[in-house]
Design an enzyme around this catalytic site. Structure first.
Site, PDB file in Angstrom:
ATOM      1  N   PRO A 234      31.354 -37.557 -32.821  1.00 35.62           N
ATOM      2  CA  PRO A 234      31.055 -38.989 -32.982  1.00 35.62           C
ATOM      3  C   PRO A 234      30.769 -39.688 -31.654  1.00 35.62           C
ATOM      4  CG  PRO A 234      33.419 -38.599 -33.193  1.00 35.62           C
ATOM      5  CD  PRO A 234      32.765 -37.245 -33.148  1.00 35.62           C
TER       6      PRO A 234
ATOM      7  N   ALA B  93      29.002 -38.136 -29.406  1.00 34.43           N
ATOM      8  CA  ALA B  93      27.930 -37.276 -28.884  1.00 34.43           C
ATOM      9  C   ALA B  93      28.468 -36.447 -27.714  1.00 34.43           C
ATOM     10  CB  ALA B  93      26.705 -38.094 -28.487  1.00 34.43           C
TER      11      ALA B  93
ATOM     12  N   TYR C 231      37.848 -22.153 -33.862  1.00 36.24           N
ATOM     13  CA  TYR C 231      38.161 -22.815 -32.590  1.00 36.24           C
ATOM     14  C   TYR C 231      39.189 -21.968 -31.828  1.00 36.24           C
ATOM     15  CZ  TYR C 231      35.917 -26.915 -34.759  1.00 36.24           C
ATOM     16  OH  TYR C 231      35.031 -27.770 -35.378  1.00 36.24           O
TER      17      TYR C 231
ATOM     18  N   THR D  74      29.567 -42.441 -23.845  1.00 34.01           N
ATOM     19  CA  THR D  74      30.628 -43.172 -23.142  1.00 34.01           C
ATOM     20  C   THR D  74      30.165 -43.742 -21.796  1.00 34.01           C
ATOM     21  OG1 THR D  74      31.452 -41.219 -21.981  1.00 34.01           O
ATOM     22  CG2 THR D  74      32.384 -41.654 -24.170  1.00 34.01           C
TER      23      THR D  74
HETATM   24  N1  LIG Z   1      31.850 -29.098 -38.459  1.00 31.94           N
HETATM   25  C1  LIG Z   1      31.262 -28.771 -37.336  1.00 31.94           C
HETATM   26  O1  LIG Z   1      30.330 -27.968 -37.302  1.00 31.94           O
HETATM   27  C2  LIG Z   1      31.757 -29.385 -36.070  1.00 31.94           C
HETATM   28  C3  LIG Z   1      30.981 -29.293 -34.887  1.00 31.94           C
HETATM   29  C4  LIG Z   1      31.465 -29.916 -33.744  1.00 31.94           C
HETATM   30  C5  LIG Z   1      32.668 -30.595 -33.765  1.00 31.94           C
HETATM   31  N2  LIG Z   1      33.410 -30.643 -34.925  1.00 31.94           N
HETATM   32  C6  LIG Z   1      34.694 -31.382 -34.985  1.00 31.94           C
HETATM   33  O2  LIG Z   1      34.474 -32.703 -34.518  1.00 31.94           O
HETATM   34  C7  LIG Z   1      35.377 -32.997 -33.458  1.00 31.94           C
HETATM   35  C8  LIG Z   1      34.736 -33.968 -32.502  1.00 31.94           C
HETATM   36  O3  LIG Z   1      33.484 -33.497 -32.024  1.00 31.94           O
HETATM   37  P1  LIG Z   1      33.303 -32.975 -30.527  1.00 31.94           P
HETATM   38  O4  LIG Z   1      34.610 -32.590 -29.980  1.00 31.94           O
HETATM   39  O5  LIG Z   1      32.182 -32.005 -30.569  1.00 31.94           O
HETATM   40  O6  LIG Z   1      32.704 -34.238 -29.744  1.00 31.94           O
HETATM   41  P2  LIG Z   1      33.142 -35.754 -29.497  1.00 31.94           P
HETATM   42  O7  LIG Z   1      34.340 -36.085 -30.257  1.00 31.94           O
HETATM   43  O8  LIG Z   1      31.913 -36.549 -29.700  1.00 31.94           O
HETATM   44  O9  LIG Z   1      33.435 -35.732 -27.936  1.00 31.94           O
HETATM   45  C9  LIG Z   1      34.648 -35.261 -27.440  1.00 31.94           C
HETATM   46  C10 LIG Z   1      34.654 -35.343 -25.918  1.00 31.94           C
HETATM   47  O10 LIG Z   1      34.342 -36.678 -25.496  1.00 31.94           O
HETATM   48  C11 LIG Z   1      35.169 -37.036 -24.389  1.00 31.94           C
HETATM   49  N3  LIG Z   1      35.991 -38.183 -24.838  1.00 31.94           N
HETATM   50  C12 LIG Z   1      36.825 -38.251 -25.920  1.00 31.94           C
HETATM   51  N4  LIG Z   1      37.383 -39.474 -26.030  1.00 31.94           N
HETATM   52  C13 LIG Z   1      36.878 -40.200 -25.009  1.00 31.94           C
HETATM   53  C14 LIG Z   1      37.060 -41.541 -24.587  1.00 31.94           C
HETATM   54  N5  LIG Z   1      37.855 -42.374 -25.260  1.00 31.94           N
HETATM   55  N6  LIG Z   1      36.387 -41.967 -23.493  1.00 31.94           N
HETATM   56  C15 LIG Z   1      35.572 -41.142 -22.810  1.00 31.94           C
HETATM   57  N7  LIG Z   1      35.361 -39.854 -23.161  1.00 31.94           N
HETATM   58  C16 LIG Z   1      36.002 -39.392 -24.252  1.00 31.94           C
HETATM   59  C17 LIG Z   1      36.015 -35.818 -24.042  1.00 31.94           C
HETATM   60  O11 LIG Z   1      35.351 -35.009 -23.071  1.00 31.94           O
HETATM   61  P3  LIG Z   1      35.292 -35.364 -21.490  1.00 31.94           P
HETATM   62  O12 LIG Z   1      36.460 -36.243 -21.180  1.00 31.94           O
HETATM   63  O13 LIG Z   1      35.337 -34.034 -20.812  1.00 31.94           O
HETATM   64  O14 LIG Z   1      33.950 -36.036 -21.298  1.00 31.94           O
HETATM   65  C18 LIG Z   1      36.035 -35.053 -25.343  1.00 31.94           C
HETATM   66  O15 LIG Z   1      36.206 -33.674 -25.148  1.00 31.94           O
HETATM   67  C19 LIG Z   1      35.721 -31.618 -32.866  1.00 31.94           C
HETATM   68  O16 LIG Z   1      36.905 -31.627 -32.112  1.00 31.94           O
HETATM   69  C20 LIG Z   1      35.805 -30.789 -34.132  1.00 31.94           C
HETATM   70  O17 LIG Z   1      37.059 -30.988 -34.768  1.00 31.94           O
HETATM   71  C21 LIG Z   1      32.960 -30.050 -36.063  1.00 31.94           C
END
Ligand SMILES: NC(=O)c1ccc[n+]([C@@H]2O[C@H](COP(=O)([O-])OP(=O)(O)OC[C@H]3O[C@@H](n4cnc5c(N)ncnc54)[C@H](OP(=O)(O)O)[C@@H]3O)[C@@H](O)[C@H]2O)c1
Length: 315
Positions: free
Chosen positions: A202, A204, A57, A209
């Site tokens: 989690p 997506a 990252y 949202t």
């Molecule tokens: N192991 C792996 O291969 C892998 C792959 C991907 C991710 N991850 C890990 O999983 C974590 C989470 O996944 P992710 O970041 O891909 O996606 P996510 O948690 O599903 O989505 C995050 C995005 O959703 C929006 N958001 C967050 N909280 C919100 C709320 N309460 N209300 C409205 N919008 C909200 C924000 O973007 P906006 O406000 O711009 O919409 C934020 O950047 C990552 O940070 C990482 O640590 C691991």
């Protein structure tokens, strides 16, 4: 906040964690250190103690931000730090080197959970070579626990059979109301074996949202090329899933993000790790636990999710 044991260990982690990919400042757009510090401070204040980062990252930037914030806030004993080694560095010596570099960037004595970020897909490193290095890191006190990420069931089983003195305590995989392939074989196995499922994306990536639609797609970050945000998929999501999420949100006095995260938490061993752009999102995400959807509403949401027709073939 609610807590759960990490795998079969006695280490307690919060039912909602914090994803730190956003801190990398690349895939998700620019991210200032000050915001990262505020996000971490707020998360810990609300009882979130599980922070997930990775070497890739921002090429170490996220790990540096996490480490610096924890130091400056003086909260090391209140957090469980999880990081990851990319699948390209799974040779024995590289695993040892990568773990020590992550530990340096984080500025900690020991990494609580080290995960193999994805399998050594195109490197053909034997799985037991990698696991032997992970076990050595535990013995040397560089890491406390071993986890994997994006490993198919068969490779996870093989990895477990390589270990002599340690256990794999967690598996980190994509899991959300839109993307549920993990339910087909991996999730039941993890539940049977007492392995924690750490759910990535989690929310997506924000698609559950209700903020986005085919006419209002996210711009300026990785989501421009993310299949879930492909117009045909977004149309499915906004017509079949979002209305049910919104209806439940108003019924429970919660937000759509909280409904979507609570659906995940209703699965016994699942710990979602939503990423956050700001402290307000952390506050909202922390409020996804401490209550539960009714069984009927859980089933309704599942049925709406079942009705989605999503494709990854976008061109
Ligand atoms: N192991 C792996 O291969 C892998 C792959 C991907 C991710 N991850 C890990 O999983 C974590 C989470 O996944 P992710 O970041 O891909 O996606 P996510 O948690 O599903 O989505 C995050 C995005 O959703 C929006 N958001 C967050 N909280 C919100 C709320 N309460 N209300 C409205 N919008 C909200 C924000 O973007 P906006 O406000 O711009 O919409 C934020 O950047 C990552 O940070 C990482 O640590 C691991």
């Amino acid at each position: 906040m609610e807590y759960i044991n990490l795998g079969k260990t006695s280490l307690k982690i919060s039912r909602i964690g914090l994803g730190a990919w956003q801190f990398g400042g690349d895939a998700w757009g620019p991210y200032e250190y000050g915001i990262a510090k505020e996000v971490i401070g707020k998360a810990v204040e609300l009882g979130i103690n599980f922070i997930d980062t990775a070497a890739v990252y921002g090429r170490g930037r996220s790990e540096e931000f996490v480490g610096r914030a924890i130091r400056e806030l003086g909260i090391r004993e209140h957090v469980v730090i999880a990081t990851k080694i990319p699948g390209d560095w799974h040779r024995y010596d590289d695993v040892l080197k990568a773990a020590r570099r992550s530990r340096e960037r984080l500025g900690v004595d020991v990494i609580d959970l080290l995960q193999l970020h994805w399998p050594a897909c195109w490197h053909n490193v034997p799985i037991c070579e990698t696991m032997k290095a992970m076990e050595k890191l535990v013995e040397d006190g560089v890491i406390r626990f071993i986890g994997v990420s994006n490993y198919p069931l068969q490779l996870l089983e093989a990895a477990r059979s390589c270990l002599k003195r340690s256990e794999i305590v967690s598996s980190q995989n994509r899991y959300n109301l839109i993307e549920r392939d993990i339910e087909k074989e991996l999730l039941p196995y993890l539940q049977r074996e007492g392995i924690t499922l750490i759910a990535w994306s989690p929310l997506a990536k924000g698609a559950v949202t209700g903020k986005y639609s085919p006419e209002n797609r996210p711009k300026g970050d990785l989501r421009e090329n993310e299949p879930v945000f492909y117009p045909d998929n977004l149309r499915e999501i906004t017509t079949k899933l979002i209305p049910v999420i919104k209806e439940l949100a108003s019924k429970y006095g919660k937000t759509p993000a909280q409904i979507a995260l609570n659906w995940l938490v209703m699965h016994d061993n699942v710990v979602p790790i939503p990423g956050a752009k700001n402290a307000a999102q952390v506050v909202e995400n922390a409020g996804a636990v401490g209550w539960r959807l009714s069984e009927d509403d859980f089933r309704r949401l599942t049925a709406a999710s079942n009705s989605l027709v999503i494709t990854y073939v976008t061109w």
